[in-house]
Design an enzyme around this catalytic site. Structure first.
Site, PDB file in Angstrom:
ATOM      1  N   TYR A   1       3.286   9.662  -0.826  1.00 28.57           N
ATOM      2  CA  TYR A   1       4.428   9.211   0.086  1.00 28.57           C
ATOM      3  C   TYR A   1       5.740   9.436  -0.666  1.00 28.57           C
ATOM      4  CZ  TYR A   1       0.551   6.693   2.147  1.00 28.57           C
ATOM      5  OH  TYR A   1      -0.630   6.447   2.996  1.00 28.57           O
TER       6      TYR A   1
ATOM      7  N   ASP B   1       0.836  -1.219   0.107  1.00 27.36           N
ATOM      8  CA  ASP B   1      -0.019  -0.065   0.137  1.00 27.36           C
ATOM      9  C   ASP B   1       1.059   1.284   0.112  1.00 27.36           C
ATOM     10  OD1 ASP B   1      -2.992   0.922   0.833  1.00 27.36           O
ATOM     11  OD2 ASP B   1      -1.664   2.505   1.793  1.00 27.36           O
TER      12      ASP B   1
ATOM     13  N   LYS C   1      -2.509   5.787  -4.404  1.00 26.87           N
ATOM     14  CA  LYS C   1      -3.795   6.843  -4.217  1.00 26.87           C
ATOM     15  C   LYS C   1      -3.629   8.177  -4.853  1.00 26.87           C
ATOM     16  CE  LYS C   1      -3.691   4.778   0.355  1.00 26.87           C
ATOM     17  NZ  LYS C   1      -2.159   4.919   0.963  1.00 26.87           N
TER      18      LYS C   1
ATOM     19  N   HIS D   1      -7.580   9.641  -2.189  1.00 25.30           N
ATOM     20  CA  HIS D   1      -6.947   9.806  -0.653  1.00 25.30           C
ATOM     21  C   HIS D   1      -7.444  10.330   0.376  1.00 25.30           C
ATOM     22  CE1 HIS D   1      -2.531   9.208   0.719  1.00 25.30           C
ATOM     23  NE2 HIS D   1      -3.117   9.012   1.957  1.00 25.30           N
TER      24      HIS D   1
END
Ligand code: NAD
Length: 278
Positions: free
Chosen positions: A50, A45, A75, A108
């Site tokens: 990120y 994930d 996401k 997200h």
């Protein structure tokens, strides 16, 4: 040790336990994901925000695993929800991941101040239809937001990925999800280490009884509740510990004792409220 697959409402399946890479630094991600794959994780994930999709992609490319052996989620970030930007965003993510398609693409956050999540959902439906994502879902959506996208499009998300751990169980959202055949992915499954979850008697006593660690007991609780989890750690020993949760069962009373850790007034939340993230 086999990780169970959970059926999604669109006919696909997802491994119930995975590895999440939030806050895994970009330069450590390839190593950490490689170790996770060695340990046996097959579900990763990540998210555009990120900043580590490239590391995830390199680890996958070097793993020798077939594409159909892996489940990869990424996401859409909040500032890409409007216009046709979701199309550009998924293409960029796939480029970084080195994949032709992700298994799951999520909005997200609803970012309600921008009022663009419905547009984003309409675009995710096209992204699914054109094959860049096998399944689509949302993250951090509250019930009115879920109802709005379903009413407007007739397409129900496969998952809603929300903060969920014993002190914050979000029962209104999980009840809606049960009614609408939506799977819950629990982020922050260990409470992100932000409160003394492991020291509570409900968790500590079960850990002692089963000769398991408190983290394993909490992950087992999630799995027995039917939630999908992907605990994060960059330490191999913890990657192994968090994967070793399929050789015991919590009893009914042990489950009930952990269920009771939620004060049910919302005060157990450790992350941001969805209304605040725009
Ligand atoms: P988590 O509850 O998994 O906590 C992670 C922390 O717990 C680690 O930093 C580590 O210090 C500790 N930990 C991990 N394994 C442990 C063990 N066996 N024993 C003791 N401590 C241990 O929280 P998280 O990382 O925030 O959530 C997991 C994943 O969920 C993320 O990596 C990410 O993929 C996803 N996530 C999504 C959102 C979202 O908005 N959709 C937000 C946060 C996280």
């Amino acid at each position: 040790m086999t990780v169970p697959n959970v059926a999604l409402n669109d006919g696909h399946t997802i491994p119930q336990l995975g590895y999440g890479v939030f806050k895994v630094p970009a330069d450590e991600t390839e190593r950490a994901v490689t170790e996770a794959l060695e340990v046996g994780y097959r579900h990763i994930d990540t998210a555009a925000i990120y900043g580590n999709e490239e590391g995830v992609g390199r680890a996958i490319a070097h793993s020798g695993l077939g594409r159909d052996e892996l489940f990869v989620t990424t996401k859409l970030w909040n500032n890409r929800q409007s216009g046709d930007q979701p199309f550009e965003a998924i293409t960029e993510s796939l480029d970084k991941l080195g994949l032709e398609a992700v298994d799951l693409y999520l909005i997200h956050w609803p970012a309600p101040q921008n009022d663009t999540f419905l547009n984003a959902w309409q675009h995710l439906i096209e992204i699914r239809d054109n094959g860049q994502a096998r399944s689509i879902g949302v993250s951090n959506f509250l019930v009115p937001q879920l109802e709005r996208i379903v009413e407007a499009t007739g397409v129900t998300p496969a998952v809603n990925q929300i903060e969920l751990h014993p002190a914050y169980q979000q029962r209104d959202i999980t009840a809606w999800a049960d009614d609408h055949d939506v799977r819950i992915e629990a982020w922050g499954p260990l409470g992100q280490g932000k409160y003394d979850l492991f020291g509570t008697p409900a968790v500590a006593d079960a850990a002692a009884a089963h000769d398991k660690s408190p983290a394993q007991v909490v992950l087992r609780w999630h799995l027995q509740k039917g939630f999908i989890v992907f605990p994060k750690s960059v330490r191999r020993s913890r990657l192994e510990e968090n994967f070793d949760v399929f050789d015991f069962d919590l009893s009914g009373p042990e489950m009930v004792a952990i269920d009771a850790l939620d004060p049910r007034d919302g005060s157990g939340r450790v992350g941001s409220h969805p209304d605040e993230v725009n």
